[in-house]
Design an enzyme around this catalytic site. Structure first.
Site, PDB file in Angstrom:
ATOM      1  N   ASN A 482     -36.109  73.049  19.204  1.00  0.00           N
ATOM      2  CA  ASN A 482     -36.378  71.924  20.096  1.00  0.00           C
ATOM      3  C   ASN A 482     -36.008  72.345  21.518  1.00  0.00           C
ATOM      4  OD1 ASN A 482     -36.405  69.525  21.534  1.00  0.00           O
ATOM      5  ND2 ASN A 482     -35.824  68.329  19.736  1.00  0.00           N
ATOM      6  N   ASP A 483     -37.019  72.798  22.242  1.00  0.00           N
ATOM      7  CA  ASP A 483     -36.826  73.314  23.598  1.00  0.00           C
ATOM      8  C   ASP A 483     -36.157  72.306  24.523  1.00  0.00           C
ATOM      9  OD1 ASP A 483     -37.759  75.950  23.929  1.00  0.00           O
ATOM     10  OD2 ASP A 483     -39.821  75.262  23.682  1.00  0.00           O
ATOM     11  N   CYS A 484     -36.180  71.060  24.122  1.00  0.00           N
ATOM     12  CA  CYS A 484     -35.708  70.001  25.018  1.00  0.00           C
ATOM     13  C   CYS A 484     -34.323  69.497  24.678  1.00  0.00           C
ATOM     14  CB  CYS A 484     -36.707  68.848  24.996  1.00  0.00           C
ATOM     15  SG  CYS A 484     -38.315  69.409  25.531  1.00  0.00           S
ATOM     16  N   GLN A 499     -34.875  74.509  30.719  1.00  0.00           N
ATOM     17  CA  GLN A 499     -34.742  75.611  29.771  1.00  0.00           C
ATOM     18  C   GLN A 499     -33.897  76.758  30.307  1.00  0.00           C
ATOM     19  OE1 GLN A 499     -37.960  73.983  29.625  1.00  0.00           O
ATOM     20  NE2 GLN A 499     -37.114  73.115  27.764  1.00  0.00           N
TER      21      GLN A 499
END
Ligand code: BGC
Ligand code: NOJ
Length: 811
Positions: A482-484, A499
């Site tokens: 989950n990049d967020c 990021q």
């Protein structure tokens, strides 16, 4: 509401109106040269890298949304129209767009003249071929003027869209006969050029946009076209275009075709010129010579058709559910090829200028692709592994052209290393090619630092094993899948990248999701070691995996579901203790897929909680309750309005994990229900709500907290394609290559009376018939392979045979 229909026989989706809710696109090309093409002929082409070698210009986020493409204008007396409706938007008497496998046919008809535009990238060539066939259906001869149009991009798409003070003075072309050559920057440091040619004599041409359109018009009102008079303009700076003008008279009933080729060619530096300032065009001309006649075009199209038939013969289902058949046999596998080629670089939502190839994305895309062309998967694994660092961490992204890690983004996404094990293990199961583990692979693209691939896998495992937090769970770093979920970011400045900035690294934030991955892919790494006879290494790994398993059931368990993480202050994320974001989808899927808590009963509880708290009619949302305020300690996830993207959107990629998890528990009905909810063919009838293409997955569908609940975005380039193919083929239909044999262990809805699958694996065609007249969800009562009863569910690989007939009786 539908805007078209599936033609399964032809493996096409047929769009019946140009007014689709969003552009519905297709991809042409499968190796080096690619084009995007919408149902109104919009889109662009590039060679290998959508950012660095873009041939034609495309304006993202335009208004209207999709203007710019390969456009063919037909001027019939005072009427000007395009077979794909855009850009002139003259109402057509008939319109169809057929998106097929690697080709698109757009048919338009107006006042008795029909036009069929067939676009494709021929195998092995660096060009797009557009054949336009015109037919006169009237009783009188008709004289038509035809104009073609592409707008050239000055190669580097970022520069092209930003560095105007330079760009407006660099554009250069050459026109020779029916061919237009785009050669901006060729005189200095580029050794490549583009060509746009037609196979018939032209009445004129244009290469300067303003001369063609007029100073105050767009493509929809191009003056040269409306006046029927090409300007024969030669671009000098500003905006170079390619436009041919052709005249044709058709007798009643007569047809005529025109073959346009847009191609890319390179020259050796010493062979750049044929005369001072004149491009050496030999290589382009060799390419053009191959597409001069309809017969040549037909042959190339047939070859493309055979290529796809052959690829899709690797996995083919027959069942009573036609939607399931069309997704499995055609569109899902097709999308897997596209995601493998593009990663997240170029779509109608990914601008082709940004992300390049993602490390974790490419590893996961490979899971759905490896059975199609194993040797390309092999090369991809070696390329990806070369962007790993010596400590086992990895670049998060790399550029497709250079294959070098992207330093702007760097590393620190702590799930990345384990995905390399996932990809390699999938390749090994598919092919049995253990030799790949001995291939020498650089670290950080530095050949002096090369080690066998197996050592890369070991370092992937060790990276995670040696970076644990206070609870014994893996440290999350900048983010995991989950990049967020940015637990070390603490960004309060507009424009900071969630990021890449780490404003508060307490060194504490941990991820339960990575812990689940560690158990799943750590076990796969242990199996690889066992297969190689490295029993000591494998017991060492298994011990660590066991420890993590226990830790997840302890610190990772919240009572009714798996927690998501611990933040930088050791507070749980995804826990009933939280005011919002109490439960997340990812750890439920990944931990259960890894087998965690299956025997202890936690797994069933976790999946029940998913059903109770996260499920909706359009799919499973990522978390609940959605974050209604921005949280410094959580990062980008709380920056999205509730219901969109990672903040409680139906983030499709993570849905198959839960479906797989249900299959692990033997719940075929529920596994299939989850599969079906986000599967595009089943959503075709609600296209006015779903809005993206009904033949491919989208990254996200707006969740129940969003005003536009059910609306999808970001179609095509998503890990959903690979994962739902893994899900349906390996978990639901249950046909799973293992290291020792082909495992057949279906977990299907009890209403499905059975199915057949043809599966080519390691050169053998397995013809499998599954009989579920017992009406169960799982369980194999008998398995017979070539007349012999097989105990367990694994058919040993039939190395000396071509075919193997398998019957499975469920019960
Ligand atoms: C998106 C993510 C994506 C990331 C890439 C975010 O804005 O929400 O889905 O992976 O950007 O950098
Ligand atoms: C899209 C990215 O490409 C992928 O790597 C990531 O896992 C998901 N977004 C979820 O954030």
């Amino acid at each position: 509401m539908q805007y078209g229909y599936f033609d399964d026989k032809k493996k096409e989706y047929v769009i019946t109106t140009p007014r689709t809710p969003l552009p519905w696109i297709n991809y042409l090309g499968s190796e080096d040269f690619f084009s995007l093409i919408s149902n109104t002929a919009g889109g662009y082409s590039f060679y290998r890298d959508a950012k660095l070698l873009r041939l034609t210009r495309y304006r993202y986020n335009n208004c209207p949304g999709d203007v710019g493409g390969r456009y063919y204008y037909i001027k019939n007396k005072d009427e000007v129209w395009n077979p794909g409706w855009q850009p002139v938007k003259t109402e057509l008497d008939h319109y169809r767009c057929r998106h097929g496998l690697g080709y698109t046919v757009i048919e338009g008809e107006k006042s008795g003249i029909s036009a069929a535009l067939t676009c494709f990238v021929p195998l092995g060539e660096h060009c797009e071929v557009d054949r336009l066939a015109l037919t006169n259906h009237t009783a009188k001869p008709q004289t038509l003027t035809l104009f073609s149009l592409v707008e050239f991009c000055l190669w580097n798409a970022v520069d092209d869209a930003s560095n105007f003070q330079r760009n407006f003075s660099t554009g250069e072309v050459e026109v020779e006969g029916n061919s237009i050559y785009h050669k901006t920057e060729y005189r200095e440091r580029r050794n490549h050029y583009a060509v746009y040619a037609v196979n018939k004599p032209v009445a004129g041409f244009d290469t300067d946009r303003e001369s063609f359109c007029g100073a105050h018009n767009g493509f929809e009102a191009a003056e040269a076209v409306f006046e029927g008079k090409p300007r024969n303009s030669v671009a000098s700076g500003w905006a170079p275009i390619g436009s041919h003008c052709l005249e044709v008279t058709l007798r009643p009933g007569e047809s005529s075709s025109f073959i346009f080729v847009l191609g890319y060619a390179e020259n050796l530096p010493e062979k750049k010129w044929s005369a001072p300032g004149v491009i050496n065009k030999a290589s382009a001309q060799r390419m053009l010579a191959k597409f001069q006649t309809d017969v040549q075009v037909e042959e190339a199209l047939t070859a493309l058709g055979t290529y796809w038939e052959d690829l899709l013969s690797k996995f083919r289902i027959g069942s009573e559910d036609e939607k399931l058949n069309r997704m499995v046999n055609i569109w899902n596998q097709y999308q897997c090829m596209v995601t493998f080629n593009m990663s997240r670089s170029a779509s109608y939502y990914e601008s082709g200028m940004g992300r390049g190839m993602g490390f974790r994305d490419s590893c996961q895309d490979l899971l759905g692709f490896v059975h199609l062309i194993p040797h390309r998967a092999r090369q991809r694994i070696l390329d990806i592994a070369a962007t790993q660092f010596e400590d086992g961490s990895t670049y998060h992204q790399y550029q497709p052209l250079t294959k070098r890690g992207n330093t702007d983004v760097g590393s620190g996404f702590n799930d990345d290393p384990l995905w390399l094990i996932a990809a390699t293990a999938a390749y090994l199961r598919e092919t049995g090619d253990f030799g790949i583990l001995q291939e020498s692979v650089p670290f950080d693209n530095n050949t002096e630092k090369a080690q066998p691939l197996l050592e890369h896998l070991r370092r992937s495992f060790e990276y995670t094993a040696t970076r644990k937090g206070a609870h014994g769970l893996p440290l999350i770093g900048r983010a995991d899948w989950n990049d967020c979920l940015n637990l070390n970011c603490f960004s309060d400045q507009p424009g900071e990248s969630f990021q890449t900035c780490s404003n508060f690294e307490s060194g504490r934030a941990e991820s339960v999701f990575i812990a689940g991955m560690f158990v799943k892919y750590g076990t796969e790494y242990a199996e690889i070691c066992e297969h190689l006879g490295k029993t000591e290494e494998s017991s060492r790994i298994r011990a660590q995996v066991q420890k993590m398993y226990d830790t997840v059931l302890d610190a990772g368990w919240d009572g009714e579901w798996f927690r998501r993480a611990y933040d930088a202050f050791d507070a749980p994320v995804g826990s009933r203790e939280c005011d919002e974001g109490q439960i997340f989808i990812e750890p439920q899927g990944m931990c259960v897929m890894a087998g965690i808590g299956v025997k202890e009963g936690h797994a069933a509880k976790a999946l029940q909680s998913v059903k109770d708290r996260l499920d909706t009619e359009y799919g499973i949302v990522l978390l609940q309750p959605a974050y209604t305020t921005y949280r410094l300690n959580l990062g980008e996830i709380s920056s999205y309005p509730p219901g969109y993207k990672e903040n409680a959107g139906i983030f499709c990629h993570s849905n198959p994990w839960v479906s797989c998890a249900e299959a692990v528990l033997g719940n075929g009905d529920r596994a299939f229900e989850i599969y079906r909810k986000i599967c595009p063919a089943y959503l075709e009838e609600i296209s006015e709500i779903h809005r993206t293409e009904p033949y491919v997955y989208s990254q996200m569908i707006a969740g129940k907290d969003a005003p536009r609940f059910g609306e999808a975005k970001n179609s095509w380039l998503t890990g959903t394609a690979a994962w739902n193919f893994v899900n349906v083929s390996q978990y639901i239909l249950g046909i799973r290559p293992t290291f020792d044999g082909l495992c057949i262990d279906p977990c299907i809805p009890k209403t499905l009376s059975g199915f057949t699958v043809d599966r080519i694996c390691r050169g053998v065609r397995y013809r499998i018939t599954v009989d579920n007249s017992a009406g169960v969800q799982n369980g194999v009562r008998r398995l017979i392979a070539d007349g012999i009863e097989v105990p367990y569910r694994i058919v040993p690989y039939a190395v000396h045979k071509k075919d193997c007939i398998i019957t499975v009786i469920m019960g």
